[in-house]
Design an enzyme around this catalytic site. Structure first.
Site, PDB file in Angstrom:
ATOM      1  N   HIS A 195       0.821  -1.207   0.000  1.00  0.00           N
ATOM      2  CA  HIS A 195       0.000   0.000   0.000  1.00  0.00           C
ATOM      3  C   HIS A 195       0.858   1.260   0.000  1.00  0.00           C
ATOM      4  O   HIS A 195       0.416   2.310  -0.444  1.00  0.00           O
ATOM      5  CB  HIS A 195      -1.043  -0.047   1.120  1.00  0.00           C
ATOM      6  N   ARG A 297     -12.786   1.468  -4.252  1.00  0.00           N
ATOM      7  CA  ARG A 297     -12.477   0.667  -3.053  1.00  0.00           C
ATOM      8  C   ARG A 297     -13.290   1.224  -1.876  1.00  0.00           C
ATOM      9  O   ARG A 297     -12.812   2.066  -1.122  1.00  0.00           O
ATOM     10  CB  ARG A 297     -10.986   0.761  -2.718  1.00  0.00           C
ATOM     11  N   GLU A 421      -8.964 -12.736  -7.865  1.00  0.00           N
ATOM     12  CA  GLU A 421      -7.699 -12.459  -7.181  1.00  0.00           C
ATOM     13  C   GLU A 421      -7.205 -13.664  -6.400  1.00  0.00           C
ATOM     14  O   GLU A 421      -6.197 -13.611  -5.717  1.00  0.00           O
ATOM     15  CB  GLU A 421      -7.798 -11.206  -6.297  1.00  0.00           C
ATOM     16  N   ASP A 445      -3.528  -9.043  -5.317  1.00  0.00           N
ATOM     17  CA  ASP A 445      -3.768 -10.236  -4.502  1.00  0.00           C
ATOM     18  C   ASP A 445      -3.520 -11.507  -5.300  1.00  0.00           C
ATOM     19  O   ASP A 445      -3.074 -12.508  -4.747  1.00  0.00           O
ATOM     20  CB  ASP A 445      -5.191 -10.214  -3.929  1.00  0.00           C
ATOM     21  N   CYS A 492      -7.801  -4.513 -12.565  1.00  0.00           N
ATOM     22  CA  CYS A 492      -7.805  -3.308 -11.730  1.00  0.00           C
ATOM     23  C   CYS A 492      -6.697  -3.336 -10.697  1.00  0.00           C
ATOM     24  O   CYS A 492      -6.613  -2.460  -9.849  1.00  0.00           O
ATOM     25  CB  CYS A 492      -9.166  -3.111 -11.071  1.00  0.00           C
TER      26      CYS A 492
END
Ligand code: PEP
Ligand code: MG
Length: 560
Positions: A195, A297, A421, A445, A492
């Site tokens: 992140h 999100r 994912e 992921d 995405c």
């Protein structure tokens, strides 16, 4: 590391993993280390009332600075900074520290003692609380520095635009970066899908991660950083800087001149859309060439919430995002709570391995209430609009999960889809597509679960590289499934933000690419410069490689 030399100079090149594209030349700076204090030397105070006042002022000052940085940030960055500001102003912590001062400790010793007491308590509580210990210690370091009149630890404010060299950055540090002053990031640890890298991408700061050998480069050294190539050149020659900047400027001009829609040079259509986390992000995206939203999100709207937002509150937030694109596709993702994004109001068990635990759609397995209320909120937000939102679920692993989710979404008149994912979902994509109208591949992921490598682990960054051929095989299989049944397959994850990889994804048959808004123009411009036939050749050639670097080189040979 490699060396390149000319008559006059020797430049050293460090190679890492590309995280955020862009070329910058600037001097290096380094984070200010925390002040090391020996608490013994800070005991025995005579004026205890004054010492308490000094501590209160220092904590207030740190809280205020963090609050100011939060006000200048958006989304996840603002959440992290606000949470840390609240910690610095926490009356419980202050009361414990003031008790130490009343017992004769100095403000510094009291701050350290209170922090240790809270850290032990948080660690014993485990789960979410234990994860806050790093932030707690970071806040304490800032208060101690303030008390000692030392520079605040963390990222200094440079006098001129600079490239930040660090081992890795705390989310609070990355969140507060000013892209006008920190113009590049090179980290010896960190993964392209962590992140921290995602926030750097949102801020548009060129970034290379996993660069070995940077530790010996002193602050002030001139650097040339190429975020797309994953290269950091130390003491570059002026000609090297000029050539790199010219090449980059030309690409940047092409990107700046790209106005969409997404299409290859020979007219093959691929939607180029944006990832957002709130209304402000959606409005920013709609002021650029992104054609719509490929990933909203929603969980990032609620990271600091103690209780579940009401349907009406959620509807207001979702409507802000829909308002930004009244005539275009908006894909709302239902709450991806858990793992690195826990929500306090979602049912999270205290699990030893949360990435493999009750996360995403799995939080609704026993009780679908939270999902039903969120879907009702999307319906309320969409009321009276011409465009029906697309809604997708995260962390789907079986066709049964897709069927149940698809039915709930369809019953409300929305367009259902799921994220791919988990490798199991990629392998059974065709069966999953029987129940929903589209899928969107979350490569962050998908890489984590395919490679069995934590996307948050700096040591495993090379494994979670989206160019890993094993990951690309699963993407290709999913895209092929979509083509067989004639349903859209988007990407995405961060893979879609890499212009070269975006062309490869188009070659696999992916129908939309959704990336952070600052990355959208470069993706669109790159796509506009290649033919779909070359994208397909590049896609075929990466599938015959066995490591990320060879995959990148194979694609670049055809597409550059
Ligand atoms: C992904 O996993 O690729 C994705 C887009 O979801 P997130 O990064 O929010 O987990
Ligand atoms: Mg994901």
């Amino acid at each position: 590391m490699t060396r390149s030399s000319s008559e006059n100079a020797v430049s050293t090149v460090f190679i890492g993993t590309p995280a955020v594209p862009g070329v910058v030349a600037a001097p290096a700076i380094r984070p200010v280390p925390r002040v090391r204090v020996d608490s013994e030397n800070h005991s025995a105070v005579t004026d205890r009332a004054r010492e308490s006042e000094v501590l209160r002022q220092a904590a207030t000052m740190v809280a205020q600075r963090l609050r100011e940085r939060a006000a200048n940030a958006t989304g996840a960055a603002a959440e992290v900074l606000s949470a840390n500001a609240a910690m610095a102003a926490d009356p419980g912590w202050l009361a414990v520290a003031e008790k130490s001062i009343a017992d004769g400790d100095s403000a510094v010793a009291a701050a350290l003692a209170a922090t240790e007491q809270f850290a032990t308590m948080f660690t014993n509580l485990g789960g979410l609380m234990a994860e806050r210990v790093t932030d707690l210690r970071d806040v304490c370091d800032r208060i101690v520095a303030e008390l000692l009149g030392a520079p605040e630890p963390g990222i200094p404010t440079p006098a001129e635009p600079s490239i930040l060299l660090a081992a890795d950055l705390a989310p609070a540090d990355t969140a507060g970066l000013d892209p006008n002053l920190i113009v590049g990031l090179a980290m010896s640890l960190g993964g392209p899908t962590s992140h921290t890298a995602i926030i750097a991408r949102q801020l548009g700061i060129p970034c290379v991660v996993g660069v070995e050998g940077l530790d010996d480069v002193p602050a002030g050294t001139d650097l040339l950083l190429d975020g797309a190539a994953g290269r950091v050149l130390v003491s570059p020659e002026p000609e090297a800087i000029a050539a790199a900047l010219t090449g980059h400027r030309a690409a940047a001009e092409r990107a700046a001149g790209w106005t969409g829609p997404g299409v290859t040079a020979d007219g093959h259509r691929v939607e180029v859309i944006a990832n957002v986390q709130d209304g402000a992000g959606a409005r920013a995206a709609s002021s650029g060439p992104a054609e719509g939203i490929g990933l909203f999100r929603t969980e990032l709207c609620f990271l600091d919430r103690e209780s579940e937002p009401t349907v009406a509150e959620q509807a207001t937030l979702y409507a802000e995002v829909l308002d930004a694109y009244p005539d275009a596709k908006v894909v709302v993702r239902t709450l991806d709570a858990g793992s690195d994004k826990p929500l306090r109001f979602a049912p999270h068990a205290d699990e030893p391995n949360p990435a493999l635990g009750v996360r995403g759609i799995r939080i609704t397995a026993r009780d679908t209430g939270i999902l039903d209320r969120q879907l009702d909120a999307v319906v309320a937000a969409a009321k009276g609009r011409a465009h029906v939102p697309w809604v997708m679920a995260p962390m789907i692993s079986t066709a049964a999960e897709a069927k149940s989710f698809g039915a709930r979404v369809r019953a409300r008149g929305l367009v259902p889809g799921v994220m791919i994912e988990v490798p199991a979902a990629a392998l059974l994509a065709e069966a999953i597509l029987e129940h929903v109208d589209f899928v969107s591949i979350g490569t962050n992921d998908l890489a984590q679960y395919t490679m069995a490598a934590d996307r948050m682990s700096p040591q495993l960054a090379a494994l979670t590289d989206p160019w890993q051929p094993a990951v690309l095989h699963l993407v290709a299989a999913t895209a092929a499934a979509g083509q067989r049944v004639g349903k859209p397959v988007g990407v995405c994850g961060e893979a879609a933000a890499d212009p070269l990889l975006a062309c490869v994804l188009a070659g696999f048959g992916v129908t939309s690419l959704s990336a952070a808004a600052p990355a959208v123009p470069a993706v669109g411009a790159r796509l506009a410069a290649v033919t779909i036939a070359d994208c397909r050749r590049a896609a075929a050639s990466v599938l015959s490689t066995t490591d990320p670097r060879s995959a990148r080189e194979a694609a670049a040979r055809i597409l550059s």
